[in-house]
Design an enzyme around this catalytic site. Structure first.
Site, PDB file in Angstrom:
ATOM      1  N   ASP A 108       0.860  -1.186   0.000  1.00 31.62           N
ATOM      2  CA  ASP A 108       0.000   0.000   0.000  1.00 31.62           C
ATOM      3  C   ASP A 108       0.891   1.229   0.000  1.00 31.62           C
ATOM      4  O   ASP A 108       1.617   1.472   0.974  1.00 31.62           O
ATOM      5  CB  ASP A 108      -0.914  -0.016   1.225  1.00 31.62           C
ATOM      6  CG  ASP A 108      -1.883   1.158   1.231  1.00 31.62           C
ATOM      7  OD1 ASP A 108      -1.859   1.962   0.274  1.00 31.62           O
ATOM      8  OD2 ASP A 108      -2.662   1.284   2.195  1.00 31.62           O
ATOM      9  N   ASP A 235      -0.947  -7.156   9.445  1.00 32.70           N
ATOM     10  CA  ASP A 235      -0.781  -7.168   7.990  1.00 32.70           C
ATOM     11  C   ASP A 235       0.528  -6.430   7.693  1.00 32.70           C
ATOM     12  O   ASP A 235       0.634  -5.227   7.952  1.00 32.70           O
ATOM     13  CB  ASP A 235      -1.971  -6.457   7.341  1.00 32.70           C
ATOM     14  CG  ASP A 235      -2.160  -6.856   5.895  1.00 32.70           C
ATOM     15  OD1 ASP A 235      -1.489  -7.792   5.432  1.00 32.70           O
ATOM     16  OD2 ASP A 235      -2.995  -6.219   5.212  1.00 32.70           O
TER      17      ASP A 235
END
Length: 280
Positions: A108, A235
């Site tokens: 991300d 994560d």
């Protein structure tokens, strides 16, 4: 934010499922010791598939070296899925006196929920510290217990956790990390998988890990933990393949504990300017 390392989540092979069902019908627990191509691997698993029955109301205690005693129920927390191979036992699940968690990896390049980057910008440069260092997204209820629905600037940004592999795996056996590999991660993002849509997923926990420790019987109830029965999920940012290639991790089961960010191998000047947060 959606976790991205999601190979097929088959619960088990047909043979193992049949064996587990037979053992449950017999009212027994299974202790299975096996070997894989990666070396000798064993797991000690109390088999309970998708049951709403309470496993037991007898509490035991587990104590980490130098740590406090943690009350546990003897069987795993109630969940819709079971890890392929878990080294953790009890509810909340523990390994060698430490709480256990599931992991995934993701990429991300946005500022993330913690606003790590220049205010007003949408993306960060490829060499920004959130992409090159050891950072992670934490499941939403652990990231901000008071306001778990908060998707921007949650209260738990910037804390650090040491994650150590147990030798167990959750949903893929492509790569099995050996037990004892440890790394400190800084929390710079939020994982809300399953929280918003209210279904069992990686980050759908309804209790914090502290609440699970304080009340194992409540922790054992369905939906208190995530779909694999863990009270926390991390994560891990893998924009530069630091997770898969450098560590060799692919969704390993880990133990976790909060630690001083002085132990984090990242820039001391790290900050999340969009949320006006500066960390030592």
């Amino acid at each position: 934010l959606l976790c991205s390392s999601r190979p097929g989540r088959e619960r088990c092979s047909d043979g193992l499922c049949c064996f587990a069902m037979a053992m449950r019908l017999a009212g027994l627990f299974a202790v299975i010791v096996g070997a894989t191509a990666h070396g000798e691997v064993s797991f000690n698993e109390s088999i309970e598939w998708d049951s709403d029955d309470n496993a037991s109301d007898v509490l035991t205690t587990t104590t980490a070296p130098g740590g406090p005693a943690v009350p546990q129920l003897p069987m795993r927390c109630n969940s819709t899925e079971r890890p392929l191979m878990s080294k953790c036992t009890g509810c909340p699940p523990m390994y060698k006196g430490k709480l256990c968690a599931s992991t995934t990896w993701y990429e991300d390049r946005t500022l993330g929920a913690c606003g790590c980057g220049a205010p007003g910008s949408k993306y960060v440069d490829d060499d920004f510290w959130t992409l090159t260092s050891w950072t992670a997204a934490l499941n939403t209820v652990n990231l901000d217990p008071v306001h778990p629905e908060k998707g921007w600037c949650p209260s738990g940004c910037g804390q650090c956790f040491e994650l150590c592999t147990t030798g167990g795996i959750t949903n893929t056996d492509i790569s099995i990390a050996p037990a004892g590999q440890c790394k400190v991660f800084k929390i710079a993002n939020r994982c809300s998988d399953g929280w918003i849509v209210d279904k069992p997923e990686w980050c759908s926990q309804r209790l914090t890990w502290q609440e699970c420790v304080a009340d194992p019987e409540k922790c054992q109830q369905r939906r208190s933990t995530n779909m694999f029965g863990y009270p926390a999920h991390f994560d891990l940012q893998d924009a530069h393949r630091q997770i898969q290639s450098v560590l060799g991790w692919d969704n390993p089961e880990v133990t976790f504990e909060p630690v001083s960010c002085d132990l984090w191998e990242g820039p001391k000047e790290a900050e999340c300017a969009a949320c006006k947060v500066t960390w030592p």
